[in-house]
Design an enzyme around this catalytic site. Structure first.
Site, mmCIF file in Angstrom:
data_model
loop_
_atom_site.group_PDB
_atom_site.id
_atom_site.type_symbol
_atom_site.label_atom_id
_atom_site.label_comp_id
_atom_site.label_asym_id
_atom_site.label_seq_id
_atom_site.Cartn_x
_atom_site.Cartn_y
_atom_site.Cartn_z
ATOM 1 C CG ASP A 318 -1.644 1.192 1.508
ATOM 2 O OD1 ASP A 318 -2.468 1.497 0.643
ATOM 3 O OD2 ASP A 318 -1.456 1.848 2.543
ATOM 4 C CG ASP A 508 -1.721 2.635 6.422
ATOM 5 O OD1 ASP A 508 -2.625 2.042 5.812
ATOM 6 O OD2 ASP A 508 -1.560 3.863 6.351
ATOM 7 C CG ASP A 512 -4.393 -0.950 3.845
ATOM 8 O OD1 ASP A 512 -4.705 -1.150 5.032
ATOM 9 O OD2 ASP A 512 -3.364 -0.357 3.491
HETATM 10 P P1 ADP Z 1 -3.641 4.568 0.068
HETATM 11 O O1 ADP Z 1 -4.214 3.463 -0.722
HETATM 12 O O2 ADP Z 1 -2.483 5.234 -0.668
HETATM 13 O O3 ADP Z 1 -3.241 4.191 1.451
HETATM 14 P P2 ADP Z 1 -6.239 5.654 0.855
HETATM 15 O O4 ADP Z 1 -7.034 4.523 0.303
HETATM 16 O O5 ADP Z 1 -6.105 5.723 2.318
HETATM 17 O O6 ADP Z 1 -4.781 5.726 0.177
HETATM 18 O O7 ADP Z 1 -6.859 6.994 0.321
HETATM 19 C C1 ADP Z 1 -7.023 7.205 -1.052
HETATM 20 C C2 ADP Z 1 -7.367 8.628 -1.395
HETATM 21 O O8 ADP Z 1 -8.621 8.955 -0.832
HETATM 22 C C3 ADP Z 1 -6.391 9.653 -0.885
HETATM 23 O O9 ADP Z 1 -5.335 9.882 -1.765
HETATM 24 C C4 ADP Z 1 -7.303 10.894 -0.725
HETATM 25 O O10 ADP Z 1 -7.420 11.557 -1.967
HETATM 26 C C5 ADP Z 1 -8.645 10.303 -0.417
HETATM 27 N N1 ADP Z 1 -9.009 10.343 1.004
HETATM 28 C C6 ADP Z 1 -9.424 9.286 1.750
HETATM 29 N N2 ADP Z 1 -9.716 9.647 2.996
HETATM 30 C C7 ADP Z 1 -9.469 10.957 3.071
HETATM 31 C C8 ADP Z 1 -9.584 11.951 4.113
HETATM 32 N N3 ADP Z 1 -9.999 11.646 5.332
HETATM 33 N N4 ADP Z 1 -9.210 13.209 3.825
HETATM 34 C C9 ADP Z 1 -8.784 13.520 2.607
HETATM 35 N N5 ADP Z 1 -8.671 12.658 1.605
HETATM 36 C C10 ADP Z 1 -9.007 11.400 1.807
HETATM 37 MG MG MG Z 2 -3.205 3.379 3.342
#
Ligand code: ADP
Ligand code: MG
Length: 611
Positions: A318, A508, A512
């Site tokens: 991730d 993390d 995911d």
């Molecule tokens: P990753 O897969 O890289 O860990 P996430 O799935 O946690 O990323 O989040 C994906 C996207 O969703 C982020 O890049 C952001 O654009 C958006 N996002 C999700 N939750 C939030 C939040 N609480 N505040 C702002 N953006 C968010």
């Molecule tokens: Mg993440």
């Protein structure tokens, strides 16, 4: 060494002293003294094993190798081979002690964790300080935490600021600065000044308790080979007894051997045929590996996972918080609106209600804004939203209408490698936030070494394509899957599994968890989030990404050593049984070869305690 192990060791030492005395005096003194001394050695040396054997009979309602060995020893006495009987039991007990030692080593890792749980708390009640049991704390209680003492519960700081040593749950040794409103975790140590906190979680729900539960589960989680060997042991014991009786009676009946030859060889069968080494082939190896891993901050939920770990051919990482440090920083906020102050307050207030790393960064950046009273809902992998004064506000990566001018700016930011968070009102984009997160320094090396091991690496993220590609390039990862929702991540992992791959997913735990749960091995970075402890099979307490390679290599070594042990013990048993048919094995040789092989197997496994 714990008390019981010490006691066992003492019994074993007494037994060997008696054996040695008997061996020295037997040529000078009459027969009964020899019988007496060896007999005593047998009883003292065999005390614990007999007890274990009997308890196992009651538990499993069947015979076991302990019984086999005791029968063999008694048999040796019956045919006047006292020394062999006593030595057999002595070495058998010694190998048992070694096995207990491996066990104790891994249990120590567990008790160290149990000591983590705090026991006393200073409760503030009607302006008086009352000392109570930490486990009696309830949500909402106000507690004072003095310098040098353990935080008694998970909670939030009400007054004061301090720095806290959280190494016991994060593995990070640098103390963390905490101020009013920050979360604190039970079991961590207050290092600089007294503060007041309110309890937000029951002991049962606390992070420390979840870590303890996790490790406890590991002990009840056997490898498939172990389960197989255990079943095998139960049946095999009867086979050996039957074989022994057959050899004692059949050839003499057919007039091939004398009766005393038959009985002698039958007893040799009891000794050499019993699967001591085989039974000791896997468990000590597993326990040594678990203990080795936990010293490096790698918690593994049981031997079962070590078996799978060795077969991993695909590692999915991730992005946020795994490949990157998870401590993004805001570069800029850009809005095209007339009421900027309100929008700033809105973004601040919404993000304040999220635990997402991006949200935390935004809150930190906007900390001097005003907090509005909003009720929000968070959509995992998308962001957070709320209706305020009749307008829908969304912060994240929701599907919204984007003007050409904003689109250009966003593309530019993304191409420069920024993560962008959209801010929209009534599904029309009004601006965005660009953030940047550092790639963990060890990522590149780790990826390279995984590739050298012929393991595929894939980056998976909910973030935009450009930012994902940018990070992948820095990390040296070729395959990138971006713009994913939590359910997409889950889907990609399952389809890789259907393709026949053995998938490790490293995340993390934020957005995911479903993918972690469905992968063959789910690895959570850091023990900070609760979900990760529940859905993952492995936790890297210290966020060291090198642990991916370390744990896979350890598992491979363990499987290799277990295989060596199994093959070696089967060959020895086969060889001894076969030679015995031709009368080639005298009892002392049988005892030495058989028990010697058991001890070798265990010593081989104990190598896994070291790197
Ligand atoms: P990753 O897969 O890289 O860990 P996430 O799935 O946690 O990323 O989040 C994906 C996207 O969703 C982020 O890049 C952001 O654009 C958006 N996002 C999700 N939750 C939030 C939040 N609480 N505040 C702002 N953006 C968010
Ligand atoms: Mg993440």
């Amino acid at each position: 060494m714990n008390h019981r192990l010490k006691l066992k060791a003492i019994y074993i030492i007494i037994s060997i002293v008696l054996i040695l005395t008997a061996t020295i005096v037997k040529s000078y003194i009459f027969h009964s003294a020899e019988f007496f001394l060896y007999g005593l050695a047998l009883i003292i040396g065999g005390y614990y094993k007999t007890k274990e054997g009997i308890l196992k009979i009651i538990k499993n309602k069947g015979l076991n190798i302990e019984v086999l060995m005791i029968l063999a020893a008694i048999g040796a006495f019956v045919i006047n081979e006292y020394a062999e009987g006593a030595i057999l039991i002595f070495i058998f007990a010694l190998s048992g002690l070694l096995e207990n030692y491996a066990n104790a080593k891994s249990e120590k890792a567990l008790t160290n964790l149990l000591n983590l749980a705090p026991d006393r708390a200073i409760l503030l009640k009607e302006e008086k300080e009352v000392e109570i049991d930490a486990k009696d704390l309830k949500v909402g209680d106000i507690v004072i935490v003095k310098v040098g003492s353990q935080v008694p519960a998970d909670g939030r700081i009400l007054f004061g600021s301090t720095s806290i040593n959280e190494s016991m749950i994060t593995g990070e040794f640098l103390p963390v600065d905490k101020k009013v409103g920050d979360e604190v975790f039970s079991g961590t140590i207050n290092e600089s000044s007294t503060f007041t906190m309110s309890v937000t979680k029951d002991m049962k729900e606390s992070t420390v308790q979840k870590i303890i539960d996790f490790v406890e589960k590991a002990h009840n989680n056997q490898t498939k080979t172990e389960t197989f060997i255990e079943k095998f042991e139960k049946i095999y014991v009867y086979v050996v007894i039957a074989l022994s009786i057959l050899i004692m009676t059949l050839p003499p009946l057919l007039g091939q051997w004398t009766l005393s030859d038959g009985v002698y060889r039958g007893i040799v069968v009891l000794v050499v045929g019993s699967p001591c080494a085989l039974v000791a082939s896997v468990s000590p190896a597993v326990l040594s590996s678990l203990s080795n891993a936990s010293r490096a901050g790698i918690l593994i939920k049981g031997g079962k996972h070590l078996e799978v770990l060795a077969k991993i051919d695909t590692v999915i990482l991730d992005k946020t918080g795994t490949i990157t440090e998870g401590k993004p920083e805001v570069r800029e906020l850009y809005f095209e609106v007339d009421d900027e102050p309100l929008v700033y307050d809105m973004v601040y207030s919404l993000e304040k209600q999220s635990t997402h790393p991006l949200a935390r960064a935004v809150v930190e950046f906007l900390k001097d804004k005003n907090e509005l009273t909003v009720t929000s809902s968070e959509i995992p992998g998308k962001g957070i939203e709320s209706i305020y004064e009749g307008n829908l506000y969304q912060v994240g990566n929701f599907n919204v209408e984007i003007s050409i001018s904003l689109k250009e700016r966003i593309d530019k930011a993304q191409k420069e490698g920024y993560t962008t968070v959209y801010v929209s009102r009534n599904s029309i984009l009004i601006g965005f936030i660009s953030l940047i997160d550092k790639v963990r320094p060890q990522v590149k090396d780790t990826i390279q070494r995984l590739n050298e091991l012929n393991i595929n690496t894939i980056l998976m993220t909910g973030d935009n394509r450009y930012s994902a590609d940018n990070i992948a390039k820095k990390a040296g990862i070729k395959y990138v899957l971006s713009n994913l929702l939590p359910e997409d991540k889950h889907m990609h992992v399952s389809s890789l599994k259907t393709e026949g791959r053995t998938v490790m997913m490293v995340g993390d735990g934020i957005n995911d968890a479903p993918a972690l749960a469905v992968s063959n091995i789910g690895v959570a970075m850091g023990s900070g989030t609760d979900v990760s402890l529940e859905t993952s099979d492995i936790v890297f307490m210290n966020n060291h990404i090198q642990n991916i390679e370390k744990s896979i290599l350890l598992a491979k070594r363990m499987n290799q050593i277990a295989l060596q042990n199994i093959v070696f013990s089967i060959i020895i048993i086969g060889l001894l049984l076969f030679s015995n048919i031709f009368g080639l094995i005298i009892l002392p040789i049988g005892v030495l070869a058989h028990e010697g092989s058991t001890i070798l197997v265990i010593l081989n496994s104990l190598r896994l305690l070291r790197n």
